[in-house]
Design a protein around this motif. Sequence first.
Motif, PDB file in Angstrom:
ATOM      1  N   ASP A 128       6.642   4.900   3.184  1.00 44.95           N
ATOM      2  CA  ASP A 128       6.720   6.544   2.976  1.00 44.95           C
ATOM      3  C   ASP A 128       6.589   7.834   4.462  1.00 44.95           C
ATOM      4  OD1 ASP A 128       4.939   6.052   1.224  1.00 44.95           O
ATOM      5  OD2 ASP A 128       2.909   6.327   1.798  1.00 44.95           O
TER       6      ASP A 128
ATOM      7  N   GLY B 106       1.112  -1.232  -0.251  1.00 46.58           N
ATOM      8  CA  GLY B 106      -0.255   0.046   0.349  1.00 46.58           C
ATOM      9  C   GLY B 106       0.975   0.928  -0.044  1.00 46.58           C
ATOM     10  N   THR B 107       2.200   0.874   0.037  1.00 49.87           N
ATOM     11  CA  THR B 107       3.079   2.378  -0.391  1.00 49.87           C
ATOM     12  C   THR B 107       2.879   3.339  -1.233  1.00 49.87           C
ATOM     13  OG1 THR B 107       4.655   0.921   1.092  1.00 49.87           O
ATOM     14  CG2 THR B 107       5.555   2.879  -0.031  1.00 49.87           C
ATOM     15  N   GLY B 108       2.687   4.912  -0.315  1.00 53.30           N
ATOM     16  CA  GLY B 108       2.354   5.788  -1.557  1.00 53.30           C
ATOM     17  C   GLY B 108       0.978   5.963  -1.829  1.00 53.30           C
ATOM     18  N   HIS B 109      -0.014   5.383  -1.447  1.00 55.77           N
ATOM     19  CA  HIS B 109      -1.242   5.162  -1.597  1.00 55.77           C
ATOM     20  C   HIS B 109      -1.958   5.451  -0.198  1.00 55.77           C
ATOM     21  CE1 HIS B 109       0.158   1.837  -4.925  1.00 55.77           C
ATOM     22  NE2 HIS B 109      -1.291   2.497  -5.399  1.00 55.77           N
TER      23      HIS B 109
ATOM     24  N   PHE C   9      11.093   2.777   0.054  1.00 53.71           N
ATOM     25  CA  PHE C   9      10.703   3.266   1.683  1.00 53.71           C
ATOM     26  C   PHE C   9       9.201   3.303   2.144  1.00 53.71           C
ATOM     27  CE2 PHE C   9      14.809   5.332  -0.008  1.00 53.71           C
ATOM     28  CZ  PHE C   9      15.807   5.044   1.100  1.00 53.71           C
TER      29      PHE C   9
END
Lengths: 466, 204
Positions: B105, A197-200, B103
């Motif tokens: 967030d 889910g990184t960036g979301h 990385f």
Amino acid sequence: MAKTLYDKIWDSHVVHEAEDGTCLLYIDRHLVHEVTSPQAFEGLRMAGRRVRHPESTIAVPDHNVPTDVNRAAGIEDEQSRIQVEALRKNAKDFGVEIFDVADIRQGIVHIIGPEQGLTQPGMTIVCGDSHTATHGAFGALAHGIGTSEVEHVLATQTLIQKKSKNMKVEVTGTLPVGVTAKDVTLSIIGETGTAGGTGHVIEYCGEAIEALSMEGRMTVCNMAIEGGARAGLIAPDEKTFAYLKGRPRSPKGEDWEKAVAYWRTLFTDEGAHYDRVLTLAAEKIAPVVTWGTSPEDVLPITSTVPHPEDFKGGKVEAARRALDYMGLTPGMRLQDVEIDTVFIGSCTNGRIEDLREVARVMEGHKVKDGLRAMIVPGSGLVRAQAEEEGIAQKLIEAGFDWRMAGCSMCLGMNPDQLAPGERCASTSNRNFEGRQGYKGRTHLMSPAMAAAAAITGRLTDVREIA
Amino acid sequence: MEKFTKLTGVAAPLPLINVDTDMIIPKQFLKTIKRTGLGKSLFHEMRYDDEGEEIEHFLLNTPAYREAKILIAGANFGCGSSREHAPWALMDFGIRCIIAPSFADIFFNNCFKNGILPIVLPQEDVDKLMDDAERGANATITVDLEEQVITGPDGDTIAFEVDPFRKHSLIHGLDEIGLTMEKADAIADFEAERAARTPWLAGA
Ligand code: SF4
């Protein structure tokens, strides 16, 4: 243009947008705890700045607070005491309301927000804590921030942000008996991985999510961060409004009507664009436990411990390291793994419904001899309610240690810790190395599964018990 | 905030994925009310044994990497909590730049607020730098933020991306709160409009 729920909340909070898309986002609610705020208040002091909106800010000590019933004894650990005292002083100096240790409203920051009605649909909410995602269960855009950002929000009531991408996680159908919100959220992480889910910002939807209680929805959103997303969201509905009605800080009278009318507009429009979509069938979700040291190391309780060679890339070495740390042998049945401790609590599963569930599974059973089993309600009010409902008494009789509210053994910053090598069935959210105590071993699971483990002394399929 | 323009130093290889914030700085060190002094506790559980003695073979305990200024790491570095103690500990140890395929967030964001540059590169570039970093004290790398270029020990270069606003803030060591306070009028206007639109939020 059709908008997602995230788009709607985002758009209504942009104070300023620079050419490169960097935005100044307005923050409606700021929750503050003792661990990540002292340096922020110190920064304000040094620069001669004040808190722009003390009335939108609320402070509570939770991480360091001992959960021993005798609170009057104070905090023995000097550093913990200094940190809690610093919060008290900062709250006073800057005019921020605090739910102090002796206040019945004190508890884990993410439990008290919803409980007090401080958390409302459509709000932007931040806290110097990654599990701020919890509040997304109300259709609020809520995420964790670092201490520099805590200071930024205190001083300006805004945050410098770039918009994240939209991700939809839909859980279709009906959950099988014995499968809970915790199994859902862990299974999603099992699918996406901890960086999926990184960036979301994740919006959870689908029949199975709608069917969850507010407590269950909070459990799901709480662990959005374990899936890499800073925030998780669920569109508000009648359940959300019913939960909030009459809470101390919920809107009242005419404001309530206006607020509900607005809250009803907070849903994803037909045809809105998601950058990523994941669909899970509720029927396929089983009661799960974690075997390793990352929340993505999750398997149905009926499985066996995996071999490192089952994985690919960097995960092979990570799995080897995890199995070594956890003291597990590939191929052994998860149900044969014996435990020493049961921890029920945390912002993931420290609410009244979780305690009711534990009481239900424990009906007619006792905690196995020799096990340490503790229940730490998420707030003083949850504790009081459990006592009023008679649950507390039953749990004490079943052999549980009934403690005061706080983060407790979710991360042992307070005296509740695992000893080296000790193995714990835990309802918390992180199984990282050393998280619950130096060299402690954590298996994450639902409250029902933790109760089942308390009865047998090993990881257990709750469906065989209740 | 300390400025970051161009950095030359030894790069240390940490080929683990999912290095979490509890690994970077365990909870017992979060009780401080200061930002400094955390360097000695960086990677505490990997770095010291049960008696508190340094574990000789742990990378950052070896003579070659004690002075490391750059860390080359695996995917999803910094996952877990929002604790800014993680970048504070790295900074206090002397690490000013971290290079990884991805990385978490919040950690990524926290780095920029503290004068640390996190760089995302494709896996093959990270693998190459990881090999370079294995060369101990000879693993000297230069990171030029203005030019957005990394120069390896053999003089080969790798370009990297960085958000323009964050680059600007790092190069000039800007006080972001001060910058935002210059927009006080826009914030006040927003608040007035918000009070009309969602009156139950004003003063709540
Ligand atoms: S209960 Fe655990 S995860 Fe939740 S705020 Fe406390 S320490 Fe963090």
